[in-house]
Motif scaffolding. Structure first.
Motif, PDB file in Angstrom:
ATOM      1  N   GLU A  85       0.142   1.530 -17.118  1.00 56.97           N
ATOM      2  CA  GLU A  85       0.574   0.157 -16.831  1.00 56.97           C
ATOM      3  C   GLU A  85       1.240   0.064 -15.453  1.00 56.97           C
ATOM      4  O   GLU A  85       1.013  -0.892 -14.711  1.00 56.97           O
ATOM      5  CB  GLU A  85       1.542  -0.315 -17.915  1.00 56.97           C
ATOM      6  CG  GLU A  85       0.879  -0.590 -19.251  1.00 56.97           C
ATOM      7  CD  GLU A  85       1.897  -0.960 -20.330  1.00 56.97           C
ATOM      8  OE1 GLU A  85       3.094  -1.118 -19.980  1.00 56.97           O
ATOM      9  OE2 GLU A  85       1.501  -1.090 -21.505  1.00 56.97           O
ATOM     10  N   ARG A  86       2.075   1.067 -15.114  1.00 53.04           N
ATOM     11  CA  ARG A  86       2.741   1.046 -13.815  1.00 53.04           C
ATOM     12  C   ARG A  86       1.715   1.125 -12.678  1.00 53.04           C
ATOM     13  O   ARG A  86       1.791   0.371 -11.719  1.00 53.04           O
ATOM     14  CB  ARG A  86       3.713   2.237 -13.733  1.00 53.04           C
ATOM     15  CG  ARG A  86       4.331   2.452 -12.351  1.00 53.04           C
ATOM     16  CD  ARG A  86       5.357   1.396 -12.011  1.00 53.04           C
ATOM     17  NE  ARG A  86       6.501   1.483 -12.894  1.00 53.04           N
ATOM     18  CZ  ARG A  86       7.518   2.329 -12.724  1.00 53.04           C
ATOM     19  NH1 ARG A  86       7.534   3.159 -11.703  1.00 53.04           N
ATOM     20  NH2 ARG A  86       8.516   2.326 -13.566  1.00 53.04           N
ATOM     21  N   ILE A  87       0.758   2.054 -12.797  1.00 56.59           N
ATOM     22  CA  ILE A  87      -0.270   2.196 -11.760  1.00 56.59           C
ATOM     23  C   ILE A  87      -1.118   0.941 -11.672  1.00 56.59           C
ATOM     24  O   ILE A  87      -1.432   0.453 -10.578  1.00 56.59           O
ATOM     25  CB  ILE A  87      -1.165   3.421 -12.040  1.00 56.59           C
ATOM     26  CG1 ILE A  87      -0.351   4.717 -11.905  1.00 56.59           C
ATOM     27  CG2 ILE A  87      -2.354   3.453 -11.090  1.00 56.59           C
ATOM     28  CD1 ILE A  87       0.158   4.981 -10.518  1.00 56.59           C
ATOM     29  N   ASP A  88      -1.504   0.399 -12.830  1.00 59.37           N
ATOM     30  CA  ASP A  88      -2.324  -0.818 -12.843  1.00 59.37           C
ATOM     31  C   ASP A  88      -1.602  -1.964 -12.139  1.00 59.37           C
ATOM     32  O   ASP A  88      -2.203  -2.721 -11.367  1.00 59.37           O
ATOM     33  CB  ASP A  88      -2.660  -1.223 -14.277  1.00 59.37           C
ATOM     34  CG  ASP A  88      -3.639  -0.271 -14.930  1.00 59.37           C
ATOM     35  OD1 ASP A  88      -4.213   0.563 -14.202  1.00 59.37           O
ATOM     36  OD2 ASP A  88      -3.810  -0.347 -16.160  1.00 59.37           O
ATOM     37  N   SER A  89      -0.307  -2.115 -12.400  1.00 56.24           N
ATOM     38  CA  SER A  89       0.459  -3.199 -11.799  1.00 56.24           C
ATOM     39  C   SER A  89       0.545  -3.050 -10.288  1.00 56.24           C
ATOM     40  O   SER A  89       0.322  -4.008  -9.538  1.00 56.24           O
ATOM     41  CB  SER A  89       1.868  -3.231 -12.408  1.00 56.24           C
ATOM     42  OG  SER A  89       2.670  -4.195 -11.764  1.00 56.24           O
ATOM     43  N   LEU A  90       0.853  -1.828  -9.846  1.00 54.98           N
ATOM     44  CA  LEU A  90       0.957  -1.586  -8.399  1.00 54.98           C
ATOM     45  C   LEU A  90      -0.403  -1.735  -7.718  1.00 54.98           C
ATOM     46  O   LEU A  90      -0.494  -2.272  -6.607  1.00 54.98           O
ATOM     47  CB  LEU A  90       1.529  -0.194  -8.153  1.00 54.98           C
ATOM     48  CG  LEU A  90       3.004  -0.002  -8.530  1.00 54.98           C
ATOM     49  CD1 LEU A  90       3.374   1.465  -8.498  1.00 54.98           C
ATOM     50  CD2 LEU A  90       3.893  -0.807  -7.587  1.00 54.98           C
ATOM     51  N   ALA A  91      -1.457  -1.247  -8.382  1.00 53.23           N
ATOM     52  CA  ALA A  91      -2.799  -1.366  -7.816  1.00 53.23           C
ATOM     53  C   ALA A  91      -3.201  -2.828  -7.681  1.00 53.23           C
ATOM     54  O   ALA A  91      -3.804  -3.237  -6.677  1.00 53.23           O
ATOM     55  CB  ALA A  91      -3.808  -0.614  -8.677  1.00 53.23           C
ATOM     56  N   LYS A  92      -2.855  -3.622  -8.690  1.00 54.01           N
ATOM     57  CA  LYS A  92      -3.189  -5.052  -8.648  1.00 54.01           C
ATOM     58  C   LYS A  92      -2.446  -5.762  -7.517  1.00 54.01           C
ATOM     59  O   LYS A  92      -3.025  -6.574  -6.789  1.00 54.01           O
ATOM     60  CB  LYS A  92      -2.841  -5.697  -9.989  1.00 54.01           C
ATOM     61  CG  LYS A  92      -3.230  -7.168 -10.088  1.00 54.01           C
ATOM     62  CD  LYS A  92      -2.914  -7.722 -11.468  1.00 54.01           C
ATOM     63  CE  LYS A  92      -3.297  -9.201 -11.552  1.00 54.01           C
ATOM     64  NZ  LYS A  92      -2.996  -9.764 -12.893  1.00 54.01           N
ATOM     65  N   THR A  93      -1.150  -5.423  -7.357  1.00 55.79           N
ATOM     66  CA  THR A  93      -0.361  -6.048  -6.287  1.00 55.79           C
ATOM     67  C   THR A  93      -0.919  -5.682  -4.920  1.00 55.79           C
ATOM     68  O   THR A  93      -1.093  -6.549  -4.051  1.00 55.79           O
ATOM     69  CB  THR A  93       1.107  -5.593  -6.375  1.00 55.79           C
ATOM     70  OG1 THR A  93       1.641  -6.008  -7.632  1.00 55.79           O
ATOM     71  CG2 THR A  93       1.931  -6.193  -5.251  1.00 55.79           C
ATOM     72  N   ALA A  94      -1.211  -4.381  -4.707  1.00 62.01           N
ATOM     73  CA  ALA A  94      -1.741  -3.933  -3.418  1.00 62.01           C
ATOM     74  C   ALA A  94      -3.095  -4.565  -3.136  1.00 62.01           C
ATOM     75  O   ALA A  94      -3.378  -5.001  -2.003  1.00 62.01           O
ATOM     76  CB  ALA A  94      -1.847  -2.411  -3.397  1.00 62.01           C
ATOM     77  N   THR A 111       0.831  -1.210   0.000  1.00 58.37           N
ATOM     78  CA  THR A 111       0.000   0.000   0.000  1.00 58.37           C
ATOM     79  C   THR A 111       0.860   1.253   0.000  1.00 58.37           C
ATOM     80  O   THR A 111       0.615   2.201  -0.756  1.00 58.37           O
ATOM     81  CB  THR A 111      -0.927   0.011   1.230  1.00 58.37           C
ATOM     82  OG1 THR A 111      -1.835  -1.094   1.151  1.00 58.37           O
ATOM     83  CG2 THR A 111      -1.732   1.303   1.296  1.00 58.37           C
ATOM     84  N   LEU A 112       1.896   1.276   0.850  1.00 51.32           N
ATOM     85  CA  LEU A 112       2.801   2.429   0.881  1.00 51.32           C
ATOM     86  C   LEU A 112       3.531   2.603  -0.448  1.00 51.32           C
ATOM     87  O   LEU A 112       3.724   3.723  -0.929  1.00 51.32           O
ATOM     88  CB  LEU A 112       3.809   2.282   2.021  1.00 51.32           C
ATOM     89  CG  LEU A 112       3.301   2.619   3.421  1.00 51.32           C
ATOM     90  CD1 LEU A 112       4.374   2.335   4.465  1.00 51.32           C
ATOM     91  CD2 LEU A 112       2.856   4.074   3.501  1.00 51.32           C
ATOM     92  N   ALA A 113       3.944   1.494  -1.049  1.00 44.04           N
ATOM     93  CA  ALA A 113       4.623   1.567  -2.346  1.00 44.04           C
ATOM     94  C   ALA A 113       3.680   2.127  -3.410  1.00 44.04           C
ATOM     95  O   ALA A 113       4.088   2.938  -4.260  1.00 44.04           O
ATOM     96  CB  ALA A 113       5.123   0.186  -2.753  1.00 44.04           C
ATOM     97  N   PHE A 114       2.429   1.711  -3.367  1.00 42.51           N
ATOM     98  CA  PHE A 114       1.437   2.200  -4.320  1.00 42.51           C
ATOM     99  C   PHE A 114       1.218   3.708  -4.156  1.00 42.51           C
ATOM    100  O   PHE A 114       1.229   4.467  -5.127  1.00 42.51           O
ATOM    101  CB  PHE A 114       0.116   1.460  -4.126  1.00 42.51           C
ATOM    102  CG  PHE A 114      -1.013   1.989  -4.958  1.00 42.51           C
ATOM    103  CD1 PHE A 114      -1.062   1.752  -6.317  1.00 42.51           C
ATOM    104  CD2 PHE A 114      -2.031   2.732  -4.381  1.00 42.51           C
ATOM    105  CE1 PHE A 114      -2.102   2.248  -7.099  1.00 42.51           C
ATOM    106  CE2 PHE A 114      -3.069   3.235  -5.141  1.00 42.51           C
ATOM    107  CZ  PHE A 114      -3.105   2.989  -6.507  1.00 42.51           C
ATOM    108  N   VAL A 115       1.054   4.160  -2.903  1.00 41.58           N
ATOM    109  CA  VAL A 115       0.821   5.581  -2.639  1.00 41.58           C
ATOM    110  C   VAL A 115       2.010   6.421  -3.086  1.00 41.58           C
ATOM    111  O   VAL A 115       1.847   7.479  -3.718  1.00 41.58           O
ATOM    112  CB  VAL A 115       0.541   5.806  -1.136  1.00 41.58           C
ATOM    113  CG1 VAL A 115       0.538   7.290  -0.802  1.00 41.58           C
ATOM    114  CG2 VAL A 115      -0.796   5.188  -0.765  1.00 41.58           C
ATOM    115  N   ALA A 116       3.227   5.967  -2.784  1.00 41.33           N
ATOM    116  CA  ALA A 116       4.430   6.718  -3.172  1.00 41.33           C
ATOM    117  C   ALA A 116       4.533   6.829  -4.687  1.00 41.33           C
ATOM    118  O   ALA A 116       4.865   7.894  -5.227  1.00 41.33           O
ATOM    119  CB  ALA A 116       5.669   6.044  -2.594  1.00 41.33           C
TER     120      ALA A 116
END
Length: 583
Positions: free
Chosen positions: A234-243, A206-211
């Protein structure tokens, strides 16, 4: 408290530590919950006796008191217990809500105060968006943990009340149920540990996504310019999916606690019923009362288990918040008490500074600035110019040498005294959402309207302000977006002049402005020349021709410090820069 120490604690003990400031309210909550549990247990025993008397046609017989005179007596006692239980339930609900609000406010205060009281180095190193996330969703998790704790205390003490009543009614059966509850709690312990681990992963992602969102959101111009919109998405989608996946796993594991416990608890009841069917039962009323009490006790035990799962899930958030507060508090802004008669002479004396131990940003720099002088600072990008500004402002302390203010070390100066006499204009003006007057005043409530008007006039932005629909009361939109770049910079200068500073430091004040805006700012500086000591970091030579002296910084060293006319004939960097500017 260190993060390592935090991680060695169980979730419950950590929350108990957080609950210490609220001991009085929690004590009241505990007392109300325990008495409420006894009243509810008493109510169930009374109703059990009454229903059995109706079935048998005899007077109600209670396990402890024996036969009663009438059913109306039982109804009266049960009604009184029910009303008292309601009152205590409402009281515990109010205390729980009060504690949640208090914890939210207190932890947001602790986070913000610790951050704002930390030094500039710590604040600058903070990842973009992290403080907002900590004060937002992470403090919400702290609130949920405290709410879970109060609910757990209420359920646990109600359970104790039920078990205590069960001992009076039928000790053997109660002991058997109590043992079963303990065994069930032990069985689900590994599940709670798994919840903690998965929640920790969810916190990190979550912190990685917010940063990343904060960083990419600030690069909108570059995204458009370089045509990388698809890569951003793509970067946001990937981080959002992981979180989301990490959160889903944690939520699923937490959600399994209740059905698993319910299955095990009712399996135990089924086994107990099978055992009871093989023996003769003497006191049916006592057994019925115990069964009803224990069935209700299982719901409280189930609630306690759910609370433990919620605390396990919140534990990484609690650790992160606590570690952030500890980190801020470990790096406080310097506190000193000395004051000088004047801010000048202002000098760097053999000052060295490094952002990293193996690379000096400034090496043995010596500069002396007299009262009323306008001093320019020039040099290639990365030479150390902005480092000089931060050192002069007192935002950073030199690794070697001293910054002297009227002959006194700046590190020993009273910070409030210093900020009342020094002001700063950044390369990128940082305006806030509010009116023109609020942006010039900038939380300094001692600045009156006449001083705001005077500052705007000296910054050559008064006519622009008066042309706005509501003048100084005009709302500028989010972060001043209604103004042009030049207007924003001149408003920033007005802000810096509102307190009549003795020293004004400007970092590239005209680097991104059009010629008209640059000329207006240049006129402002010319009018201030002599009455305010100024340090101007600049690339444009047109801004520097007003200066009494110019410091040339190359590779972290002051290679020259003299009048512009002297540099024009003696310094190669100055000559080259002037030639490039003219061409």
């Amino acid at each position: 408290m260190s993060e390592q120490t935090n991680k060695s604690k169980s979730g419950l003990s950590f929350v108990l530590d957080l609950a210490k400031p609220y001991r009085r309210k929690i004590t009241t909550l505990s007392s109300a919950s325990f008495v409420g549990g006894l009243l509810e247990a008493g109510f169930l025993v009374l109703i059990t006796g009454l229903m059995l008397s109706l079935a048998s046609g005899e007077l109600p017989t209670l396990p402890v008191t024996g036969p009663l005179e009438s059913r109306s007596t039982v109804l009266g006692l049960a009604s009184a217990a029910l009303i008292a239980r309601l009152i205590l339930g409402l009281l515990t609900a109010k205390i729980t809500a009060d504690l949640g609000a208090m914890v939210t406010v207190d932890y947001r205060k602790r986070l913000s105060h610790a951050f704002f009281d930390s030094d500039w180095k710590t604040q600058q190193a903070e990842p973009s968006g992290r403080l907002q996330e900590l004060m937002g969703s992470f403090v919400v998790q702290v609130n949920l943990a405290m709410t879970s704790l109060t609910q757990g205390i209420s359920a646990a003490l109600s359970l104790i009340g039920f078990i205590g009543t069960g001992f009076f009614v039928q000790p053997q059966a109660t002991l058997a149920v109590l043992g079963a509850l303990a065994i069930l709690g032990g069985i689900v312990t590994p599940l709670r540990s798994l919840i903690r681990r998965q929640s920790h992963r969810s916190t990190t992602s979550t912190l990685a996504f917010v940063a990343s969102v904060a960083e990419l959101g600030s690069l909108g111009r570059e995204m458009q310019t370089f045509g990388v919109r698809g890569s951003f998405k793509e970067r946001i989608d990937s981080l959002a999916k992981t979180a989301a996946e990490d959160r889903r796993r944690a939520n699923f594991t937490t959600g399994t606690l209740t059905p698993v416990y319910t299955f095990l608890a009712y399996s135990a009841i089924l086994a107990g019923a099978g055992w009871a069917s093989t023996i003769s039962i003497g006191n049916l009323g006592a057994i019925g009362a115990v069964l009803l009490l224990m069935m209700r006790s299982l719901s409280y035990a189930q609630q306690i288990l759910s609370v433990s799962g919620a605390i396990s899930m919140a534990q990484p958030y609690l650790h992160t918040v606590n570690a952030a507060i500890s980190g801020y508090l470990a790096n406080p802004a310097a506190a000193a008490s000395k004051r000088s008669d004047n801010v000048t002479p202002l000098a760097l004396q053999e000052v060295s500074f490094a952002y990293e131990s193996d690379r000096l940003a400034l090496r043995s720099a010596t500069i002396c600035i007299q009262r009323g002088e306008m001093v320019g600072v020039i040099g290639p990008s990365g030479a150390g110019k902005s480092t000089v500004a931060q050192l002069l402002l007192g935002l950073r302390e030199p690794d070697a040498g001293q910054v002297l203010v009227g002959g006194l070390d700046l590190a020993t100066m009273d910070r409030t005294w210093w900020t009342e006499r020094v002001s700063f204009v950044a390369q990128e003006p940082a305006l806030m959402t509010g009116t023109v007057a609020e942006n010039i005043r900038f939380f300094r409530e001692g600045i009156v309207d006449e001083e705001i008007h005077r500052a705007a006039e000296r910054a050559n932005i008064l006519n622009d302000i008066l042309a706005l629909p509501e003048g100084f009361a005009t709302h500028l939109g989010e972060r001043g977006t209604r103004l042009s770049g030049g207007q924003r910079q001149r408003l920033s200068i007005a802000r810096s002049l509102a307190t009549e500073p003795e020293l004004l430091i400007l970092d590239e004040p005209t680097s991104a402005l059009d010629s008209r805006s640059e000329e207006l700012i240049r006129n402002s500086l010319a009018q201030l020349h002599g009455s305010v000591t100024m340090v101007i970091i600049a690339h444009r030579m047109s801004t520097l021709d007003l200066c009494d002296k110019i410091a040339v910084i190359e590779n972290g060293e002051v290679t020259a410090f003299a009048h512009p006319k002297v540099l024009a004939s003696t310094n190669a960097y100055y000559q080259n820069s002037f030639r490039i500017q003219e061409s």
